[in-house]
Design an enzyme around this catalytic site. Structure first.
Site, PDB file in Angstrom:
ATOM      1  N   THR A 403       0.405  -0.904   0.217  1.00 32.70           N
ATOM      2  CA  THR A 403      -0.141  -0.062  -0.176  1.00 32.70           C
ATOM      3  C   THR A 403       1.017   0.748  -0.184  1.00 32.70           C
ATOM      4  O   THR A 403       1.515   1.481   0.894  1.00 32.70           O
ATOM      5  CB  THR A 403      -0.779   0.045   0.755  1.00 32.70           C
ATOM      6  N   HIS A 455       1.417 -12.462  13.144  1.00 37.85           N
ATOM      7  CA  HIS A 455       1.978 -12.592  14.024  1.00 37.85           C
ATOM      8  C   HIS A 455       1.960 -14.518  15.145  1.00 37.85           C
ATOM      9  O   HIS A 455       2.927 -15.121  15.252  1.00 37.85           O
ATOM     10  CB  HIS A 455       2.097 -12.312  15.818  1.00 37.85           C
TER      11      HIS A 455
END
Length: 484
Positions: A403, A455
Protein backbone atom coordinates in the site's frame (compact mmCIF):
# COMPACT_ATOMS: atom_id res chain seq x y z
CA UNK A 1 -55.70 -17.86 -25.81
CA UNK A 2 -52.16 -18.31 -24.51
CA UNK A 3 -51.78 -21.22 -22.11
CA UNK A 4 -49.55 -21.24 -19.05
CA UNK A 5 -47.19 -23.68 -20.81
CA UNK A 6 -46.92 -21.43 -23.86
CA UNK A 7 -46.31 -18.39 -21.67
CA UNK A 8 -43.57 -20.17 -19.72
CA UNK A 9 -41.88 -21.25 -22.94
CA UNK A 10 -42.16 -17.78 -24.44
CA UNK A 11 -40.57 -15.86 -21.56
CA UNK A 12 -37.17 -16.56 -20.09
CA UNK A 13 -35.99 -15.13 -16.81
CA UNK A 14 -32.46 -14.06 -15.98
CA UNK A 15 -31.42 -14.35 -12.34
CA UNK A 16 -28.79 -12.42 -10.42
CA UNK A 17 -25.68 -14.59 -10.79
CA UNK A 18 -22.90 -15.10 -8.27
CA UNK A 19 -20.30 -12.92 -9.97
CA UNK A 20 -17.71 -13.46 -7.24
CA UNK A 21 -16.58 -16.11 -4.83
CA UNK A 22 -19.58 -16.88 -2.67
CA UNK A 23 -21.11 -13.39 -2.82
CA UNK A 24 -24.74 -13.33 -1.71
CA UNK A 25 -26.04 -10.02 -3.08
CA UNK A 26 -25.39 -7.20 -5.52
CA UNK A 27 -26.75 -3.71 -6.09
CA UNK A 28 -28.15 -2.76 -9.50
CA UNK A 29 -26.25 0.39 -10.43
CA UNK A 30 -27.62 0.99 -13.93
CA UNK A 31 -29.92 -0.56 -16.49
CA UNK A 32 -28.73 -0.30 -20.11
CA UNK A 33 -32.06 -1.56 -21.52
CA UNK A 34 -35.74 -0.83 -21.02
CA UNK A 35 -38.92 -2.87 -21.68
CA UNK A 36 -39.42 -3.17 -25.43
CA UNK A 37 -35.72 -3.09 -26.31
CA UNK A 38 -34.29 -5.89 -28.44
CA UNK A 39 -31.34 -7.75 -26.92
CA UNK A 40 -28.94 -10.34 -28.30
CA UNK A 41 -26.99 -13.14 -26.67
CA UNK A 42 -23.99 -11.66 -24.84
CA UNK A 43 -25.31 -8.07 -24.76
CA UNK A 44 -24.68 -6.21 -21.51
CA UNK A 45 -28.03 -5.31 -19.93
CA UNK A 46 -27.01 -3.86 -16.57
CA UNK A 47 -24.16 -2.95 -14.26
CA UNK A 48 -24.16 -4.26 -10.70
CA UNK A 49 -21.92 -3.59 -7.73
CA UNK A 50 -20.94 -6.48 -5.52
CA UNK A 51 -19.00 -6.40 -2.30
CA UNK A 52 -15.84 -6.54 -4.40
CA UNK A 53 -16.33 -4.61 -7.64
CA UNK A 54 -18.67 -3.18 -10.27
CA UNK A 55 -19.51 -5.82 -12.90
CA UNK A 56 -21.44 -5.67 -16.18
CA UNK A 57 -23.93 -8.51 -16.71
CA UNK A 58 -24.57 -9.89 -20.24
CA UNK A 59 -27.87 -11.57 -21.14
CA UNK A 60 -27.42 -15.19 -22.29
CA UNK A 61 -30.19 -15.29 -24.94
CA UNK A 62 -31.92 -13.26 -27.70
CA UNK A 63 -35.30 -11.57 -27.45
CA UNK A 64 -37.18 -8.45 -26.38
CA UNK A 65 -37.06 -7.06 -22.86
CA UNK A 66 -40.44 -7.76 -21.28
CA UNK A 67 -39.91 -6.66 -17.68
CA UNK A 68 -37.27 -5.21 -15.36
CA UNK A 69 -37.99 -6.66 -11.93
CA UNK A 70 -35.98 -4.14 -9.86
CA UNK A 71 -35.16 -0.44 -10.24
CA UNK A 72 -31.67 1.03 -10.13
CA UNK A 73 -30.27 1.32 -6.61
CA UNK A 74 -31.89 -1.90 -5.37
CA UNK A 75 -29.80 -4.56 -3.63
CA UNK A 76 -30.84 -7.98 -4.93
CA UNK A 77 -30.00 -11.42 -3.54
CA UNK A 78 -28.14 -13.87 -5.75
CA UNK A 79 -30.67 -16.17 -7.46
CA UNK A 80 -33.50 -13.63 -7.70
CA UNK A 81 -34.95 -12.87 -11.14
CA UNK A 82 -33.92 -9.39 -12.29
CA UNK A 83 -35.17 -9.31 -15.90
CA UNK A 84 -37.67 -11.21 -18.09
CA UNK A 85 -37.08 -11.62 -21.84
CA UNK A 86 -39.70 -12.38 -24.51
CA UNK A 87 -37.84 -14.91 -26.65
CA UNK A 88 -40.72 -15.30 -29.14
CA UNK A 89 -41.96 -11.76 -29.80
CA UNK A 90 -44.88 -11.40 -32.19
CA UNK A 91 -46.39 -14.78 -31.35
CA UNK A 92 -49.35 -13.27 -29.57
CA UNK A 93 -50.30 -10.65 -27.02
CA UNK A 94 -47.96 -10.68 -24.10
CA UNK A 95 -49.22 -9.96 -20.58
CA UNK A 96 -48.50 -6.41 -19.49
CA UNK A 97 -45.25 -6.25 -17.56
CA UNK A 98 -45.32 -5.01 -13.99
CA UNK A 99 -43.36 -1.79 -13.64
CA UNK A 100 -40.35 -1.95 -11.39
CA UNK A 101 -41.27 -0.62 -7.96
CA UNK A 102 -39.68 2.71 -7.04
CA UNK A 103 -36.67 2.32 -4.80
CA UNK A 104 -37.38 2.43 -1.07
CA UNK A 105 -41.13 2.51 -1.63
CA UNK A 106 -42.92 -0.54 -0.17
CA UNK A 107 -45.83 -1.97 -2.11
CA UNK A 108 -49.05 -2.40 -0.16
CA UNK A 109 -50.47 -5.89 -0.23
CA UNK A 110 -54.25 -6.29 -0.77
CA UNK A 111 -56.26 -6.90 2.37
CA UNK A 112 -57.14 -10.38 1.19
CA UNK A 113 -53.45 -11.31 1.15
CA UNK A 114 -52.44 -9.72 4.42
CA UNK A 115 -51.11 -12.97 5.92
CA UNK A 116 -49.37 -13.51 8.19
CA UNK A 117 -51.51 -11.15 10.21
CA UNK A 118 -49.83 -8.07 11.61
CA UNK A 119 -46.64 -8.46 9.55
CA UNK A 120 -45.61 -6.58 6.41
CA UNK A 121 -44.13 -8.53 3.45
CA UNK A 122 -40.64 -7.35 2.54
CA UNK A 123 -38.09 -8.38 -0.12
CA UNK A 124 -37.30 -11.65 1.62
CA UNK A 125 -39.70 -13.14 4.18
CA UNK A 126 -41.69 -10.89 6.48
CA UNK A 127 -40.79 -7.83 8.46
CA UNK A 128 -41.16 -7.22 12.16
CA UNK A 129 -44.60 -7.97 13.49
CA UNK A 130 -46.74 -5.01 14.46
CA UNK A 131 -46.53 -4.37 18.15
CA UNK A 132 -49.53 -5.58 20.13
CA UNK A 133 -48.85 -3.08 22.87
CA UNK A 134 -51.54 -0.39 22.96
CA UNK A 135 -50.99 3.05 24.41
CA UNK A 136 -53.30 3.71 27.33
CA UNK A 137 -56.17 6.11 26.62
CA UNK A 138 -55.26 9.65 27.44
CA UNK A 139 -57.27 11.69 29.79
CA UNK A 140 -58.97 14.92 28.83
CA UNK A 141 -61.27 16.00 26.06
CA UNK A 142 -60.64 15.14 22.44
CA UNK A 143 -59.01 17.79 20.28
CA UNK A 144 -61.27 19.47 17.75
CA UNK A 145 -60.08 19.08 14.13
CA UNK A 146 -59.88 22.85 13.70
CA UNK A 147 -57.71 23.26 16.82
CA UNK A 148 -55.39 20.43 15.73
CA UNK A 149 -54.94 22.00 12.30
CA UNK A 150 -54.08 25.37 13.81
CA UNK A 151 -51.61 23.78 16.24
CA UNK A 152 -49.89 21.83 13.43
CA UNK A 153 -49.63 24.96 11.28
CA UNK A 154 -48.14 26.98 14.14
CA UNK A 155 -45.57 24.27 14.90
CA UNK A 156 -44.65 23.97 11.21
CA UNK A 157 -44.00 27.71 11.08
CA UNK A 158 -41.85 27.52 14.23
CA UNK A 159 -39.85 24.69 12.62
CA UNK A 160 -39.18 26.96 9.66
CA UNK A 161 -41.00 24.98 6.93
CA UNK A 162 -44.57 26.18 6.91
CA UNK A 163 -46.65 29.16 5.96
CA UNK A 164 -47.59 31.64 8.69
CA UNK A 165 -50.66 30.58 10.61
CA UNK A 166 -53.08 32.67 12.66
CA UNK A 167 -51.99 32.78 16.29
CA UNK A 168 -54.17 30.55 18.48
CA UNK A 169 -55.78 31.73 21.63
CA UNK A 170 -53.57 31.79 24.73
CA UNK A 171 -54.64 28.43 26.11
CA UNK A 172 -52.87 25.25 27.08
CA UNK A 173 -51.50 23.24 24.13
CA UNK A 174 -54.27 21.24 22.52
CA UNK A 175 -52.42 17.92 22.68
CA UNK A 176 -51.26 18.24 26.28
CA UNK A 177 -53.04 15.75 28.54
CA UNK A 178 -55.41 17.49 30.88
CA UNK A 179 -53.89 17.23 34.33
CA UNK A 180 -51.42 14.63 32.99
CA UNK A 181 -47.74 14.47 32.08
CA UNK A 182 -46.75 15.56 28.53
CA UNK A 183 -45.68 12.62 26.36
CA UNK A 184 -41.97 12.67 25.48
CA UNK A 185 -39.04 10.28 25.43
CA UNK A 186 -36.34 10.59 28.12
CA UNK A 187 -33.72 12.20 25.80
CA UNK A 188 -36.29 14.78 24.75
CA UNK A 189 -37.15 15.50 28.38
CA UNK A 190 -33.46 16.01 29.17
CA UNK A 191 -33.11 18.36 26.19
CA UNK A 192 -36.08 20.40 27.37
CA UNK A 193 -34.65 20.57 30.88
CA UNK A 194 -31.26 21.72 29.56
CA UNK A 195 -32.90 24.44 27.46
CA UNK A 196 -35.24 25.51 30.26
CA UNK A 197 -38.39 24.61 28.33
CA UNK A 198 -41.57 23.54 30.11
CA UNK A 199 -42.91 20.56 28.13
CA UNK A 200 -46.45 21.53 29.12
CA UNK A 201 -46.10 24.60 26.89
CA UNK A 202 -44.78 22.73 23.83
CA UNK A 203 -47.11 21.84 20.98
CA UNK A 204 -46.41 18.19 20.02
CA UNK A 205 -46.22 17.15 16.37
CA UNK A 206 -45.11 13.53 16.83
CA UNK A 207 -47.28 10.48 16.43
CA UNK A 208 -49.84 9.97 19.20
CA UNK A 209 -49.08 13.45 20.54
CA UNK A 210 -45.44 12.72 21.43
CA UNK A 211 -43.16 15.74 21.76
CA UNK A 212 -40.08 15.47 19.49
CA UNK A 213 -36.65 17.10 19.63
CA UNK A 214 -37.70 19.46 16.84
CA UNK A 215 -40.69 20.57 18.90
CA UNK A 216 -38.40 21.46 21.82
CA UNK A 217 -35.94 23.30 19.56
CA UNK A 218 -38.83 25.20 17.97
CA UNK A 219 -40.13 26.21 21.39
CA UNK A 220 -36.64 27.26 22.49
CA UNK A 221 -35.93 29.45 19.44
CA UNK A 222 -38.52 32.19 20.09
CA UNK A 223 -37.75 32.10 23.82
CA UNK A 224 -34.08 32.71 23.14
CA UNK A 225 -34.86 35.52 20.71
CA UNK A 226 -37.31 37.27 23.02
CA UNK A 227 -35.22 37.06 26.24
CA UNK A 228 -32.68 39.84 25.40
CA UNK A 229 -35.44 42.10 24.09
CA UNK A 230 -37.41 41.66 27.31
CA UNK A 231 -34.41 42.72 29.41
CA UNK A 232 -33.63 45.81 27.31
CA UNK A 233 -37.20 47.06 26.97
CA UNK A 234 -39.89 45.36 29.06
CA UNK A 235 -42.68 47.28 27.32
CA UNK A 236 -41.35 46.94 23.78
CA UNK A 237 -43.82 45.49 21.26
CA UNK A 238 -43.47 41.92 20.06
CA UNK A 239 -40.86 41.35 17.38
CA UNK A 240 -42.32 40.32 14.01
CA UNK A 241 -42.42 36.59 13.30
CA UNK A 242 -39.88 37.00 10.47
CA UNK A 243 -37.22 37.99 13.01
CA UNK A 244 -37.41 34.62 14.80
CA UNK A 245 -34.50 32.43 13.60
CA UNK A 246 -35.54 29.01 12.38
CA UNK A 247 -34.28 26.11 14.49
CA UNK A 248 -31.71 23.94 12.74
CA UNK A 249 -32.61 20.26 12.99
CA UNK A 250 -30.00 17.52 13.51
CA UNK A 251 -30.79 16.08 10.08
CA UNK A 252 -29.71 19.31 8.39
CA UNK A 253 -26.26 19.08 10.05
CA UNK A 254 -25.59 15.41 9.33
CA UNK A 255 -25.55 13.20 6.26
CA UNK A 256 -26.24 9.49 6.54
CA UNK A 257 -24.73 7.30 3.83
CA UNK A 258 -25.92 3.68 3.49
CA UNK A 259 -23.11 1.18 3.98
CA UNK A 260 -23.22 -1.23 1.06
CA UNK A 261 -21.23 -2.66 -1.81
CA UNK A 262 -17.46 -2.24 -1.68
CA UNK A 263 -17.56 -0.04 1.44
CA UNK A 264 -19.53 -2.70 3.34
CA UNK A 265 -17.08 -5.40 2.28
CA UNK A 266 -14.11 -3.25 3.31
CA UNK A 267 -15.59 -2.65 6.75
CA UNK A 268 -16.32 -6.32 7.35
CA UNK A 269 -12.91 -7.43 6.07
CA UNK A 270 -10.95 -4.90 8.11
CA UNK A 271 -12.82 -5.65 11.33
CA UNK A 272 -12.41 -9.39 10.74
CA UNK A 273 -8.69 -9.02 10.02
CA UNK A 274 -7.92 -6.64 12.89
CA UNK A 275 -9.64 -8.84 15.48
CA UNK A 276 -8.54 -12.22 14.07
CA UNK A 277 -4.88 -11.88 13.12
CA UNK A 278 -2.54 -10.53 15.82
CA UNK A 279 -0.86 -7.65 14.01
CA UNK A 280 2.75 -6.59 14.51
CA UNK A 281 4.13 -3.58 12.64
CA UNK A 282 7.83 -2.74 12.24
CA UNK A 283 9.34 0.40 10.71
CA UNK A 284 12.56 1.35 8.96
CA UNK A 285 13.73 4.62 7.41
CA UNK A 286 15.95 4.22 4.37
CA UNK A 287 17.97 6.29 1.91
CA UNK A 288 16.48 5.59 -1.55
CA UNK A 289 18.56 8.06 -3.53
CA UNK A 290 20.16 5.31 -5.64
CA UNK A 291 16.74 3.78 -6.30
CA UNK A 292 15.46 7.12 -7.58
CA UNK A 293 18.50 7.36 -9.90
CA UNK A 294 17.71 3.85 -11.18
CA UNK A 295 14.12 4.87 -11.88
CA UNK A 296 15.33 7.85 -13.91
CA UNK A 297 17.71 5.62 -15.92
CA UNK A 298 15.04 2.98 -16.58
CA UNK A 299 12.70 5.61 -17.99
CA UNK A 300 15.28 6.18 -20.73
CA UNK A 301 15.88 2.47 -21.34
CA UNK A 302 14.46 1.26 -24.68
CA UNK A 303 13.57 -2.10 -23.11
CA UNK A 304 11.16 -0.26 -20.79
CA UNK A 305 9.54 1.78 -23.56
CA UNK A 306 5.77 1.84 -23.43
CA UNK A 307 5.49 0.89 -19.75
CA UNK A 308 5.27 3.09 -16.69
CA UNK A 309 8.40 3.20 -14.55
CA UNK A 310 8.12 4.61 -11.02
CA UNK A 311 9.48 3.90 -7.52
CA UNK A 312 6.60 1.50 -6.81
CA UNK A 313 7.92 -0.81 -9.54
CA UNK A 314 11.34 -1.12 -7.85
CA UNK A 315 9.72 -1.48 -4.40
CA UNK A 316 7.51 -4.30 -5.71
CA UNK A 317 10.53 -6.08 -7.18
CA UNK A 318 12.45 -5.58 -3.93
CA UNK A 319 9.62 -7.18 -1.93
CA UNK A 320 9.50 -10.14 -4.33
CA UNK A 321 13.25 -10.69 -3.88
CA UNK A 322 12.89 -10.42 -0.08
CA UNK A 323 10.12 -13.06 -0.15
CA UNK A 324 12.35 -15.32 -2.26
CA UNK A 325 15.06 -15.00 0.40
CA UNK A 326 12.53 -15.56 3.21
CA UNK A 327 9.83 -17.84 1.72
CA UNK A 328 8.24 -18.66 5.09
CA UNK A 329 6.66 -15.19 5.15
CA UNK A 330 4.51 -16.05 2.12
CA UNK A 331 1.94 -18.12 3.97
CA UNK A 332 -1.60 -18.20 5.32
CA UNK A 333 -3.21 -19.38 8.56
CA UNK A 334 -5.83 -22.12 8.15
CA UNK A 335 -7.94 -21.86 11.28
CA UNK A 336 -10.26 -24.74 10.38
CA UNK A 337 -7.45 -27.29 10.00
CA UNK A 338 -5.00 -25.59 12.38
CA UNK A 339 -2.33 -25.47 9.70
CA UNK A 340 0.08 -22.94 8.23
CA UNK A 341 -0.22 -23.01 4.45
CA UNK A 342 3.06 -22.01 2.80
CA UNK A 343 2.60 -20.75 -0.75
CA UNK A 344 5.17 -21.30 -3.46
CA UNK A 345 3.79 -18.50 -5.62
CA UNK A 346 3.31 -14.78 -5.01
CA UNK A 347 0.11 -13.01 -6.01
CA UNK A 348 1.19 -9.45 -5.24
CA UNK A 349 -1.67 -7.21 -4.11
CA UNK A 350 -1.63 -3.46 -4.75
CA UNK A 351 -4.02 -1.40 -2.62
CA UNK A 352 -5.88 1.06 -4.85
CA UNK A 353 -8.17 3.92 -3.82
CA UNK A 354 -11.15 4.18 -6.19
CA UNK A 355 -14.37 6.26 -6.18
CA UNK A 356 -16.17 3.19 -4.80
CA UNK A 357 -13.65 2.64 -2.02
CA UNK A 358 -10.47 0.70 -1.37
CA UNK A 359 -9.83 -2.40 -3.45
CA UNK A 360 -6.82 -4.72 -3.55
CA UNK A 361 -6.37 -6.37 -6.95
CA UNK A 362 -3.30 -8.57 -7.31
CA UNK A 363 -0.77 -9.50 -9.94
CA UNK A 364 -0.94 -13.26 -10.42
CA UNK A 365 2.39 -15.12 -10.22
CA UNK A 366 4.30 -11.87 -9.81
CA UNK A 367 7.40 -13.83 -8.73
CA UNK A 368 7.83 -15.19 -12.28
CA UNK A 369 7.69 -11.82 -14.06
CA UNK A 370 10.61 -9.88 -15.42
CA UNK A 371 10.89 -6.19 -14.61
CA UNK A 372 9.23 -5.06 -17.90
CA UNK A 373 6.45 -7.64 -17.40
CA UNK A 374 5.92 -6.48 -13.81
CA UNK A 375 5.77 -2.85 -14.99
CA UNK A 376 3.17 -3.74 -17.61
CA UNK A 377 1.06 -5.68 -15.10
CA UNK A 378 1.19 -2.78 -12.62
CA UNK A 379 0.07 -0.33 -15.28
CA UNK A 380 -2.88 -2.50 -16.33
CA UNK A 381 -3.89 -3.06 -12.72
CA UNK A 382 -3.93 0.67 -11.90
CA UNK A 383 -5.80 1.64 -15.09
CA UNK A 384 -8.45 -1.03 -14.60
CA UNK A 385 -8.96 -0.03 -10.96
CA UNK A 386 -9.36 3.66 -11.81
CA UNK A 387 -11.92 2.82 -14.49
CA UNK A 388 -13.89 0.74 -11.98
CA UNK A 389 -13.54 -2.38 -14.13
CA UNK A 390 -11.60 -4.59 -11.72
CA UNK A 391 -13.17 -8.06 -11.67
CA UNK A 392 -13.71 -10.12 -8.51
CA UNK A 393 -11.25 -12.71 -9.85
CA UNK A 394 -8.54 -10.04 -9.99
CA UNK A 395 -8.97 -9.44 -6.25
CA UNK A 396 -9.02 -13.08 -5.20
CA UNK A 397 -6.08 -15.18 -4.06
CA UNK A 398 -3.63 -12.49 -2.94
CA UNK A 399 -0.68 -13.53 -0.76
CA UNK A 400 1.06 -10.25 0.21
CA UNK A 401 0.17 -6.61 -0.44
CA UNK A 402 1.81 -3.21 -0.95
CA UNK A 403 0.00 0.00 0.00
CA UNK A 404 1.59 3.23 -1.21
CA UNK A 405 0.39 5.81 1.30
CA UNK A 406 3.22 8.11 0.26
CA UNK A 407 1.13 9.39 -2.67
CA UNK A 408 -0.94 11.26 -0.07
CA UNK A 409 2.13 12.97 1.37
CA UNK A 410 2.27 11.02 4.65
CA UNK A 411 5.39 9.39 6.07
CA UNK A 412 3.92 5.92 6.67
CA UNK A 413 1.18 4.10 8.58
CA UNK A 414 0.29 0.86 10.36
CA UNK A 415 -1.56 -1.05 7.62
CA UNK A 416 -4.12 -3.74 8.36
CA UNK A 417 -3.62 -7.11 6.70
CA UNK A 418 -5.77 -8.05 3.77
CA UNK A 419 -7.79 -11.08 5.00
CA UNK A 420 -6.06 -14.37 4.25
CA UNK A 421 -2.63 -12.79 3.76
CA UNK A 422 0.43 -12.83 5.98
CA UNK A 423 2.03 -9.42 5.38
CA UNK A 424 1.44 -5.94 4.00
CA UNK A 425 4.11 -3.32 3.23
CA UNK A 426 3.29 0.39 3.57
CA UNK A 427 5.47 2.84 1.64
CA UNK A 428 5.70 6.44 2.81
CA UNK A 429 6.44 9.64 0.90
CA UNK A 430 9.92 10.01 -0.57
CA UNK A 431 11.34 13.31 0.67
CA UNK A 432 14.61 15.19 0.47
CA UNK A 433 16.08 15.09 3.99
CA UNK A 434 19.46 15.63 5.69
CA UNK A 435 21.22 12.27 5.89
CA UNK A 436 24.67 11.08 6.93
CA UNK A 437 26.25 9.76 3.73
CA UNK A 438 29.92 8.74 3.62
CA UNK A 439 30.59 10.57 6.89
CA UNK A 440 28.97 13.84 5.84
CA UNK A 441 25.48 15.28 6.25
CA UNK A 442 23.99 15.63 2.79
CA UNK A 443 20.49 16.06 1.34
CA UNK A 444 19.28 12.59 0.36
CA UNK A 445 15.97 11.13 -0.79
CA UNK A 446 14.55 9.22 2.16
CA UNK A 447 11.41 7.21 2.84
CA UNK A 448 9.94 5.17 5.71
CA UNK A 449 8.68 1.62 5.26
CA UNK A 450 6.26 -0.19 7.58
CA UNK A 451 5.64 -3.93 7.48
CA UNK A 452 2.61 -5.40 9.26
CA UNK A 453 2.49 -9.18 9.60
CA UNK A 454 0.39 -11.93 11.18
CA UNK A 455 2.26 -12.89 14.34
CA UNK A 456 0.64 -16.33 14.40
CA UNK A 457 2.81 -17.45 11.49
CA UNK A 458 5.49 -14.74 11.19
CA UNK A 459 7.64 -14.16 14.25
CA UNK A 460 9.65 -11.03 14.93
CA UNK A 461 12.89 -12.36 13.47
CA UNK A 462 11.32 -13.38 10.17
CA UNK A 463 9.38 -10.12 9.83
CA UNK A 464 12.50 -8.10 10.60
CA UNK A 465 14.53 -9.97 7.99
CA UNK A 466 11.97 -9.32 5.28
CA UNK A 467 11.75 -5.61 6.07
CA UNK A 468 15.54 -5.28 6.32
CA UNK A 469 16.00 -7.00 2.94
CA UNK A 470 13.53 -4.63 1.24
CA UNK A 471 15.30 -1.64 2.77
CA UNK A 472 18.75 -2.96 1.76
CA UNK A 473 17.66 -3.41 -1.87
CA UNK A 474 16.19 0.10 -2.05
CA UNK A 475 19.40 1.51 -0.59
CA UNK A 476 21.58 -0.51 -3.01
CA UNK A 477 19.42 -1.52 -6.02
CA UNK A 478 22.26 -3.62 -7.44
CA UNK A 479 21.19 -6.24 -4.90
CA UNK A 480 18.26 -6.93 -7.23
CA UNK A 481 20.90 -8.68 -9.35
CA UNK A 482 23.17 -10.18 -6.70
CA UNK A 483 20.31 -11.50 -4.51
CA UNK A 484 17.96 -12.58 -7.28
Amino acid sequence: MTTMTETSARFREFKMPDVGEGLTEAEILKWFVQPGDTVTDGQVVCEVETAKAAVELPIPFDGVVHELRFPEGTTVDVGQVIIAIDVAPGSGDAPAPAAAAPAQEPVEAPEAEAEPKGRTPVLVGYGVAESSTKRRPRKGTAVAPEAAAVAAAVQAELNGHGAPAPAPAATAPADAPAGGRPLAKPPVRKLAKDLGIDLATVVPTGKDGIITREDVHAAAAPAAAEAPAAVASPVAPEAPAAAVPAAVSDSARETRIPVKGVRKAIAQAMVGSAFTAPHVTEFVTVDVTRTMKLVAELKEDKDMAGVRVNPLLIIAKALLVAIKRNPEVNAAWDEAHQEIVQKHYVNLGIAAATPRGLIVPNIKDAHDKTLPQLAEALGELVTTARDGKTSPAAMAGGTVTITNVGVFGVDTGTPILNPGESAILAVGAIKLQPWVHKGKVKPRQVTTLALSFDHRLVDGELGSKVLADVAAILEQPKRLITWA
